[in-house]
Design a protein around this motif. Structure first.
Motif, mmCIF file in Angstrom:
data_model
loop_
_atom_site.group_PDB
_atom_site.id
_atom_site.type_symbol
_atom_site.label_atom_id
_atom_site.label_comp_id
_atom_site.label_asym_id
_atom_site.label_seq_id
_atom_site.Cartn_x
_atom_site.Cartn_y
_atom_site.Cartn_z
ATOM 1 N N ARG A 20 0.851 -1.196 0.000
ATOM 2 C CA ARG A 20 0.000 0.000 0.000
ATOM 3 C C ARG A 20 0.888 1.247 0.000
ATOM 4 N NH1 ARG A 20 -3.388 -1.772 5.030
ATOM 5 N NH2 ARG A 20 -1.659 -3.226 5.184
ATOM 6 N N SER A 21 0.339 2.349 -0.401
ATOM 7 C CA SER A 21 1.103 3.593 -0.477
ATOM 8 C C SER A 21 1.464 4.092 0.918
ATOM 9 C CB SER A 21 0.299 4.675 -1.196
ATOM 10 O OG SER A 21 0.037 4.280 -2.522
ATOM 11 N N PRO A 22 2.763 4.230 1.200
ATOM 12 C CA PRO A 22 3.147 4.726 2.521
ATOM 13 C C PRO A 22 2.814 6.209 2.663
ATOM 14 C CG PRO A 22 5.092 4.441 1.159
ATOM 15 C CD PRO A 22 3.925 3.928 0.369
ATOM 16 N N VAL A 23 2.284 6.560 3.823
ATOM 17 C CA VAL A 23 1.933 7.944 4.120
ATOM 18 C C VAL A 23 2.745 8.372 5.339
ATOM 19 C CG1 VAL A 23 0.082 9.547 4.740
ATOM 20 C CG2 VAL A 23 -0.390 7.632 3.172
ATOM 21 N N PHE A 24 3.539 9.419 5.152
ATOM 22 C CA PHE A 24 4.396 9.958 6.203
ATOM 23 C C PHE A 24 3.828 11.298 6.643
ATOM 24 C CE2 PHE A 24 6.805 7.225 3.456
ATOM 25 C CZ PHE A 24 7.532 6.445 4.342
ATOM 26 N N TRP A 25 4.218 11.764 7.814
ATOM 27 C CA TRP A 25 3.767 13.065 8.314
ATOM 28 C C TRP A 25 4.862 13.687 9.155
ATOM 29 C CZ3 TRP A 25 2.512 8.485 10.497
ATOM 30 C CH2 TRP A 25 2.786 8.338 11.852
ATOM 31 N N THR A 26 4.790 15.006 9.229
ATOM 32 C CA THR A 26 5.700 15.740 10.102
ATOM 33 C C THR A 26 5.089 17.091 10.430
ATOM 34 O OG1 THR A 26 8.007 16.427 10.431
ATOM 35 C CG2 THR A 26 7.093 16.801 8.240
ATOM 36 N N GLY A 27 5.329 17.550 11.624
ATOM 37 C CA GLY A 27 4.899 18.890 12.011
ATOM 38 C C GLY A 27 3.480 18.973 12.528
ATOM 39 N N LYS A 28 3.067 20.234 12.703
ATOM 40 C CA LYS A 28 1.746 20.513 13.258
ATOM 41 C C LYS A 28 1.341 21.924 12.863
ATOM 42 C CE LYS A 28 3.761 22.167 17.552
ATOM 43 N NZ LYS A 28 3.778 22.117 18.999
ATOM 44 N N ASN A 29 0.111 22.249 13.128
ATOM 45 C CA ASN A 29 -0.425 23.611 13.014
ATOM 46 C C ASN A 29 -1.062 23.903 14.360
ATOM 47 O OD1 ASN A 29 0.329 23.679 10.347
ATOM 48 N ND2 ASN A 29 -1.725 23.429 9.526
ATOM 49 N N GLY A 50 12.979 18.055 -4.428
ATOM 50 C CA GLY A 50 13.589 17.892 -3.104
ATOM 51 C C GLY A 50 12.634 18.146 -1.964
ATOM 52 N N ASN A 51 13.166 17.892 -0.805
ATOM 53 C CA ASN A 51 12.426 17.964 0.449
ATOM 54 C C ASN A 51 11.902 19.382 0.718
ATOM 55 O OD1 ASN A 51 11.477 17.593 3.052
ATOM 56 N ND2 ASN A 51 13.462 17.067 3.917
ATOM 57 N N PRO A 52 10.575 19.527 0.951
ATOM 58 C CA PRO A 52 10.042 20.861 1.246
ATOM 59 C C PRO A 52 10.296 21.298 2.686
ATOM 60 C CG PRO A 52 8.282 19.258 1.336
ATOM 61 C CD PRO A 52 9.536 18.520 0.887
ATOM 62 N N ILE A 53 10.725 20.376 3.547
ATOM 63 C CA ILE A 53 10.977 20.692 4.947
ATOM 64 C C ILE A 53 12.447 21.036 5.095
ATOM 65 C CG2 ILE A 53 10.781 19.897 7.331
ATOM 66 C CD1 ILE A 53 8.092 20.009 5.703
ATOM 67 N N LYS A 54 12.720 22.247 5.441
ATOM 68 C CA LYS A 54 14.112 22.714 5.518
ATOM 69 C C LYS A 54 14.782 22.278 6.799
ATOM 70 C CE LYS A 54 13.551 24.498 1.591
ATOM 71 N NZ LYS A 54 13.592 23.475 0.579
ATOM 72 N N SER A 55 16.009 21.822 6.677
ATOM 73 C CA SER A 55 16.814 21.458 7.844
ATOM 74 C C SER A 55 17.437 22.705 8.434
ATOM 75 C CB SER A 55 17.920 20.490 7.433
ATOM 76 O OG SER A 55 17.365 19.297 6.948
ATOM 77 N N ALA A 56 17.855 22.586 9.697
ATOM 78 C CA ALA A 56 18.491 23.722 10.369
ATOM 79 C C ALA A 56 19.881 23.947 9.825
ATOM 80 C CB ALA A 56 18.558 23.461 11.856
#
Length: 157
Positions: free
Chosen positions: A21-30, A151-157
């Protein structure tokens, strides 16, 4: 019952057919709304993730009958999530990321573990991204990031 991260990773390696099945990942919050809620909505939207439906690491843990009560966030869970990304073999060749507006750029399993493994996973050719709505009840498509090389939309520090 599986109790260790190592045993869970071995389960992932031994059960590739369960990872179709298609893996679904998550990160962060609002605010106080975590992206996991929107990821759960997305994984059930077959119009987006395909007829097989989506699958999160929590779903894999449940299917493996793993007891995670002693797992630590930045060690055990990081390793489990990394292995989930590494061993995913979706029929659609697609994975999905749901992210919130507030993401810790340093202590971030997506940046540090999942995304690097998805980049090298030949069974996943596309990673579609979705930004979580402020209310946590919906997502907005933000585009594909692997095949397009955006590329990754979540920027690293």
């Amino acid at each position: 019952m599986i109790r260790t991260t190592t045993a869970f990773i071995n389960w992932l390696k031994a059960n590739p057919a369960k990872l179709n099945r298609s893996p679904v990942f998550w990160t962060g919050k609002n605010g106080r709304k975590g992206a996991i809620n929107a990821a759960n909505l997305l994984k059930n939207n077959k119009a987006i993730v395909g007829p097989q439906g989506g699958f999160t690491v929590f779903d894999a843990v449940k299917e493996a009958d793993a007891n995670t009560k002693d797992w630590t966030a930045n060690d055990d869970w990081a390793k489990a999530c990394e292995a989930f990304a590494e061993h995913a073999q979706p029929e659609s060749k697609k994975a999905f990321l749901v992210y919130g507006k507030e993401v810790d750029p340093v202590l971030n399993i997506w940046n540090n573990n999942e995304w690097p493994k998805l980049e090298t996973n030949s069974h996943v050719t596309e990673v579609e991204t979705y930004e979580m709505h402020d209310d946590g009840r919906g997502v907005t498509a933000k585009g594909e990031i692997k095949k397009s090389k955006k590329g990754n939309p979540i920027k690293s520090a």
